[in-house]
Design a protein around this motif. Structure first.
Motif, PDB file in Angstrom:
ATOM      1  N   ILE A  81     -11.445  12.244   7.646  1.00 25.03           N
ATOM      2  CA  ILE A  81     -11.377  10.828   7.313  1.00 25.03           C
ATOM      3  C   ILE A  81     -12.506  10.070   8.006  1.00 25.03           C
ATOM      4  O   ILE A  81     -13.089   9.133   7.450  1.00 25.03           O
ATOM      5  CB  ILE A  81     -10.013  10.236   7.707  1.00 25.03           C
ATOM      6  CG1 ILE A  81      -8.933  10.723   6.721  1.00 25.03           C
ATOM      7  CG2 ILE A  81     -10.050   8.711   7.708  1.00 25.03           C
ATOM      8  CD1 ILE A  81      -9.073  10.182   5.306  1.00 25.03           C
ATOM      9  N   GLU A  82     -12.867  10.484   9.226  1.00 24.36           N
ATOM     10  CA  GLU A  82     -13.981   9.850   9.925  1.00 24.36           C
ATOM     11  C   GLU A  82     -15.277  10.056   9.158  1.00 24.36           C
ATOM     12  O   GLU A  82     -16.103   9.142   9.024  1.00 24.36           O
ATOM     13  CB  GLU A  82     -14.105  10.410  11.339  1.00 24.36           C
ATOM     14  CG  GLU A  82     -15.361   9.982  12.096  1.00 24.36           C
ATOM     15  CD  GLU A  82     -15.482   8.484  12.301  1.00 24.36           C
ATOM     16  OE1 GLU A  82     -16.586   8.034  12.653  1.00 24.36           O
ATOM     17  OE2 GLU A  82     -14.484   7.751  12.109  1.00 24.36           O
ATOM     18  N   ILE A  83     -15.479  11.258   8.622  1.00 23.25           N
ATOM     19  CA  ILE A  83     -16.667  11.512   7.797  1.00 23.25           C
ATOM     20  C   ILE A  83     -16.628  10.637   6.552  1.00 23.25           C
ATOM     21  O   ILE A  83     -17.639  10.075   6.130  1.00 23.25           O
ATOM     22  CB  ILE A  83     -16.762  13.003   7.420  1.00 23.25           C
ATOM     23  CG1 ILE A  83     -16.989  13.847   8.677  1.00 23.25           C
ATOM     24  CG2 ILE A  83     -17.905  13.243   6.434  1.00 23.25           C
ATOM     25  CD1 ILE A  83     -16.980  15.341   8.426  1.00 23.25           C
ATOM     26  N   THR A  84     -15.433  10.469   5.971  1.00 25.61           N
ATOM     27  CA  THR A  84     -15.276   9.610   4.799  1.00 25.61           C
ATOM     28  C   THR A  84     -15.628   8.163   5.153  1.00 25.61           C
ATOM     29  O   THR A  84     -16.248   7.452   4.358  1.00 25.61           O
ATOM     30  CB  THR A  84     -13.839   9.690   4.265  1.00 25.61           C
ATOM     31  OG1 THR A  84     -13.549  11.045   3.923  1.00 25.61           O
ATOM     32  CG2 THR A  84     -13.667   8.821   3.036  1.00 25.61           C
ATOM     33  N   ARG A  85     -15.219   7.718   6.342  1.00 19.72           N
ATOM     34  CA  ARG A  85     -15.536   6.356   6.777  1.00 19.72           C
ATOM     35  C   ARG A  85     -17.060   6.148   6.806  1.00 19.72           C
ATOM     36  O   ARG A  85     -17.576   5.143   6.309  1.00 19.72           O
ATOM     37  CB  ARG A  85     -14.962   6.095   8.169  1.00 19.72           C
ATOM     38  CG  ARG A  85     -15.233   4.684   8.704  1.00 19.72           C
ATOM     39  CD  ARG A  85     -14.819   4.542  10.156  1.00 19.72           C
ATOM     40  NE  ARG A  85     -15.695   5.287  11.049  1.00 19.72           N
ATOM     41  CZ  ARG A  85     -16.883   4.848  11.475  1.00 19.72           C
ATOM     42  NH1 ARG A  85     -17.327   3.660  11.102  1.00 19.72           N
ATOM     43  NH2 ARG A  85     -17.615   5.585  12.287  1.00 19.72           N
ATOM     44  N   VAL A  86     -17.772   7.116   7.381  1.00 20.77           N
ATOM     45  CA  VAL A  86     -19.226   7.006   7.470  1.00 20.77           C
ATOM     46  C   VAL A  86     -19.849   7.019   6.076  1.00 20.77           C
ATOM     47  O   VAL A  86     -20.780   6.260   5.782  1.00 20.77           O
ATOM     48  CB  VAL A  86     -19.791   8.147   8.341  1.00 20.77           C
ATOM     49  CG1 VAL A  86     -21.316   8.117   8.342  1.00 20.77           C
ATOM     50  CG2 VAL A  86     -19.258   8.036   9.769  1.00 20.77           C
ATOM     51  N   LEU A  87     -19.328   7.877   5.208  1.00 17.92           N
ATOM     52  CA  LEU A  87     -19.810   7.930   3.829  1.00 17.92           C
ATOM     53  C   LEU A  87     -19.638   6.581   3.144  1.00 17.92           C
ATOM     54  O   LEU A  87     -20.552   6.088   2.473  1.00 17.92           O
ATOM     55  CB  LEU A  87     -19.048   9.009   3.051  1.00 17.92           C
ATOM     56  CG  LEU A  87     -19.234   9.020   1.530  1.00 17.92           C
ATOM     57  CD1 LEU A  87     -20.673   9.322   1.169  1.00 17.92           C
ATOM     58  CD2 LEU A  87     -18.303  10.022   0.882  1.00 17.92           C
TER      59      LEU A  87
END
Length: 321
Positions: A81-87
């Motif tokens: 989810i953190e990677i999704t946030r950055v995306l």
């Protein structure tokens, strides 16, 4: 040797999304490609049916069966989810640069919250803010109508897919991680004994790049459409192998990006990807459209600039075979 054994291969690799019908997707992508090549290859549809072995590498079901973790959308973990946030921050940055969206208050507020962490601490709060951003994007006139039909939670699950792939986790009973099982779907469509043309879209460009780096057979042409490969915040530093380079068995790499495609980062592939041992690097071509979100695979495939080199390469391979 059978007729099928001498046919060149055309392999399509899809990006993020929900469940798919591989046979229907193959027909749709072939149809879009034939439409795009109609001016220079008027018999393209018949040629693809008769003289080319075409397949659609489908892996969407693997995301649905990878197992849930912590109740996050699509089974994504907190790290994913953190990677999704950055995306989403990078996506919003690009959308907010569009002249008619620069003053969109909801998109700007979501971007600020996601970038600073304000109101976005914890998985569920990140999901809420990303959900608000997705809702705002879908409310923009001209956004893809098919996307509007999907629920926000389904869309969030799709947005988490790049993170889940790059996380290199979710091993199955045999120990194969999700990303390897996805690449295996691409390998299953390829026969090293025959030359191939691989056309990949969006997340599929990341999958295909890594799959071809492991593949021993000849790829006469690698085509990337709407690629996020050089996204600095989360794709680029997680790619394998490192440093990212053109796979050794790729003869030619054509990259296409729409100037208004918010998924494509500004950093050009040709400036980032190292050449292979024969000096092959991606050649990137910008195209311009008049739609809000020109990221769809079939939109790209219907463009003459994309379809013509694919048909030209396949025609040459069929004649050679």
């Amino acid at each position: 040797m059978t007729v099928d054994q001498v046919k060149p291969q055309l392999v399509f690799v899809h990006g993020i999304g929900g469940s798919r019908d591989p046979e229907q997707e193959l027909a749709d992508w072939k149809g879009a490609l034939a439409e795009g090549a109609a001016d220079t290859h008027p018999a393209a549809a018949k040629f693809l049916d008769k003289s080319v072995s075409c397949s659609f590498a489908c892996y969407a079901d693997l995301f649905a069966t990878a197992g849930a973790q912590g109740g996050a959308p699509g089974g994504a973990s907190a790290e994913e989810i953190e990677i999704t946030r950055v995306l989403m921050v990078e996506l919003l940055d690009d959308v907010l640069e569009l002249p008619d969206q620069s003053g969109n208050p909801l998109l700007r507020r979501c971007r600020t919250q996601l970038a600073s962490g304000e109101g976005a601490q914890g998985v569920l709060n990140v999901v809420r803010v990303v959900s608000a951003a997705v809702t705002a994007l879908l409310a923009v006139p001209g956004a893809n109508l098919a996307s509007r039909a999907l629920s926000r939670m389904e869309l969030l699950g799709m947005l988490s897919q790049p993170g889940r792939y790059l996380h290199r986790g979710a091993p199955d009973a045999t120990g194969l991680t999700l990303d390897q099982r996805i690449r295996d779907r691409v390998h299953a469509c390829l026969d090293p004994a025959r030359p191939a043309v691989v056309v990949a879209h969006s997340l599929g460009t990341v999958v295909a790049l890594e799959a071809l780096s492991e593949y021993p057979g000849r790829t006469a042409l690698f085509v990337t459409l709407g690629s996020p490969i050089t996204t600095r915040a989360f794709v680029w530093p997680l790619l394998r192998p490192r440093p990212p380079a053109t796979p050794e068995t790729v003869d030619d790499w054509a990259d296409f990006r729409d100037g208004d495609d918010p998924v494509v980062p500004k950093r050009r592939l040709v400036k980032a990807i190292r050449p292979n041992g024969r000096g092959v690097q991606p050649v990137s071509q910008r195209m311009d459209s008049v739609v809000f979100f020109p990221h769809g695979a079939e939109r790209y495939l219907r463009r003459r600039e994309v379809a013509e080199p694919v048909l030209r390469t396949l025609t040459a391979l069929a004649a050679w075979g």
